[in-house]
Scaffold this active site. Structure first.
Site, PDB file in Angstrom:
ATOM      1  N   HIS A 205       0.814  -1.221   0.000  1.00 24.50           N
ATOM      2  CA  HIS A 205       0.000   0.000   0.000  1.00 24.50           C
ATOM      3  C   HIS A 205       0.848   1.271   0.000  1.00 24.50           C
ATOM      4  CE1 HIS A 205      -3.750  -2.348   1.313  1.00 24.50           C
ATOM      5  NE2 HIS A 205      -4.029  -1.764   0.168  1.00 24.50           N
ATOM      6  N   GLU A 229       3.842  -5.868  -3.473  1.00 19.37           N
ATOM      7  CA  GLU A 229       3.144  -4.800  -4.191  1.00 19.37           C
ATOM      8  C   GLU A 229       3.341  -3.446  -3.520  1.00 19.37           C
ATOM      9  OE1 GLU A 229      -1.506  -3.812  -5.362  1.00 19.37           O
ATOM     10  OE2 GLU A 229      -0.760  -5.880  -5.373  1.00 19.37           O
ATOM     11  N   GLU A 255      -1.385   0.935  -9.693  1.00 22.84           N
ATOM     12  CA  GLU A 255      -2.816   1.203  -9.594  1.00 22.84           C
ATOM     13  C   GLU A 255      -3.127   2.685  -9.450  1.00 22.84           C
ATOM     14  OE1 GLU A 255      -4.391   0.656  -5.181  1.00 22.84           O
ATOM     15  OE2 GLU A 255      -2.992  -0.937  -5.684  1.00 22.84           O
ATOM     16  N   HIS A 305      -5.184  -4.307 -11.250  1.00 23.57           N
ATOM     17  CA  HIS A 305      -5.795  -3.993  -9.961  1.00 23.57           C
ATOM     18  C   HIS A 305      -7.305  -3.956 -10.144  1.00 23.57           C
ATOM     19  CE1 HIS A 305      -7.295  -0.989  -6.981  1.00 23.57           C
ATOM     20  NE2 HIS A 305      -6.466  -1.614  -6.173  1.00 23.57           N
TER      21      HIS A 305
END
Length: 395
Positions: A205, A229, A255, A305
């Site tokens: 994140h 990620e 994303e 995503h």
């Protein structure tokens, strides 16, 4: 450039007469949709979900529709994409990028319906017979290893062969020593619970300073990850390649970017191994196909995503069928209340971790107004950097 009063003959879908939007409330987030009407009696649908700003995306979609779409031929997708992007002086960004993406989905839906073919037949055909998906959102519960392990086993038992999760809680920048150990213990518990044949993807994140991300890259190596990620904030994109050089597994991300122009720095710096454009954020079918081709030039693969509803899952399936360098597709569909599938009737189901080849014309999805009326938007907000965020408003 096309004008709404163009004298060019319209295609089989006719001309656009109206653009409307709908919002659906859930325990997790509000979902947003756009529905485009034509004078031939056809409607096309697309998803315009924003994690926190669905009301704003719906308002902008209706305003942009009146400015740029009414009177246009939905088959002119390239020009309409440019009209929405340049004509509204957007230059990208999250709300405008989502609107362009959802409208592009709706235009392709209209084209498929007018021609009587599934959308994937218009976007490169099929490179595969079915689409592999992975589960996200399955770890709503206590942030401790045994709870994660139990939910991971349940998710694999439901047919998924790949899982993604964020074990880091409210961590931001750095992790304390206890938090660092707990995060690793969670990953270890999940790996032990599901065994060596299930793909595990760990979500960062975009939350860590470089030195913390580097420590995590080293510490996560024993768990044979499919990817790590977004370990770094995108404000530090130039350091992604340095982190990649240290990693024994792929680094993924993307994303947060909404078109090829925003993706340019990612490609220029070789920031990731796997790009993750979102079909409801990165420009819809028209733009994601270009991003996939650009990724291929850089020896990168594509794992879209998709933290959206089953409509975006369905649209994404159509899109990736024609992408040769596709890896796997994200889905949160198993997290959602049953009425969400009723609201987006015809959305493709996930069966044993795969979605089969679509058959219906267009996207094959219709929005059911009665279900939307029964479940209005809640406009709630959950903070991803607060303790307990992973429960997503669930116990």
């Amino acid at each position: 450039m096309l004008t709404v009063n163009s004298t060019r003959p319209a295609g089989p879908a006719g001309r656009i007469t109206r653009v409307e939007t709908l919002m659906l409330g859930t325990a997790w987030r509000d979902f947003g949709y756009v529905r485009v009407h034509t004078d031939e009696g056809l409607t096309g649908v697309g998803e315009i979900t924003h994690p926190y700003r669905v009301r704003e995306t719906c308002q902008l979609a209706e305003a942009m529709g009146a400015r740029h779409l009414v009177g246009a031929d939905p088959f002119d997708v390239e020009e309409l994409w440019l009209r929405l992007y340049q004509g509204d002086f957007l230059r990208g960004g999250d709300i405008g990028g989502i609107v362009v993406s959802g409208v592009d989905q709706a235009l392709h839906d209209l084209m498929g319906k007018a021609l009587g073919v599934p959308v994937y037949r218009l976007t490169g055909g099929a490179c595969r017979d079915r689409v592999r998906v992975y589960a996200n959102g399955w770890y709503t519960g206590d942030r401790e290893p045994a709870a994660f392990a139990e939910r991971a086993r349940e998710t694999v038992a439901a047919g998924y062969g790949a899982l993604k999760f964020d074990p880091f809680g409210a961590g931001l920048g750095e992790l304390s020593r206890p938090e660092f150990r707990l995060s690793l213990d969670i990953v270890a518990a999940v790996r032990e619970a599901v065994g060596p044949d299930v793909d595990l993807f760990v979500e960062g994140h975009a939350r860590f300073a470089f030195h913390t991300a580097a420590r995590l890259v080293a510490a996560l190596e024993p768990f044979d990850l499919g990817w790590f990620e977004e370990p770094l904030p995108w404000t530090h994109i130039e350091r992604y390649a340095e982190l990649r050089a240290r990693a024994a597994f792929p680094i993924s991300g993307g994303e947060h970017f909404h078109n090829r122009y925003e993706y340019a720095r990612l490609f220029d710096t070789n920031a990731v191994d796997i790009i993750q454009p979102d079909l409801s954020m990165a420009g819809g079918f028209t733009e994601v196909r270009k991003l996939a081709a650009m990724a291929d030039v850089h020896a990168m693969t594509v794992a879209p995503h998709n933290s959206n509803s089953p409509l975006c899952t369905t649209a994404s399936v159509h899109a990736v069928l024609g992408i040769p360098n596709f890896t796997v597709l994200e889905t949160f569909d198993g997290l959602l209340e049953p009425y969400v599938a009723q609201a987006v009737r015809g959305a493709l189901p996930v069966v044993d971790g795969y979605v089969e080849l679509p058959e219906r014309p267009g996207l094959g999805v219709e929005l059911v107004d009665e279900v939307f009326a029964e479940h209005p938007p809640t406009h709630r907000f959950w903070n991803m950097f607060a303790d307990g965020w992973e429960k997503r408003n669930r116990t």
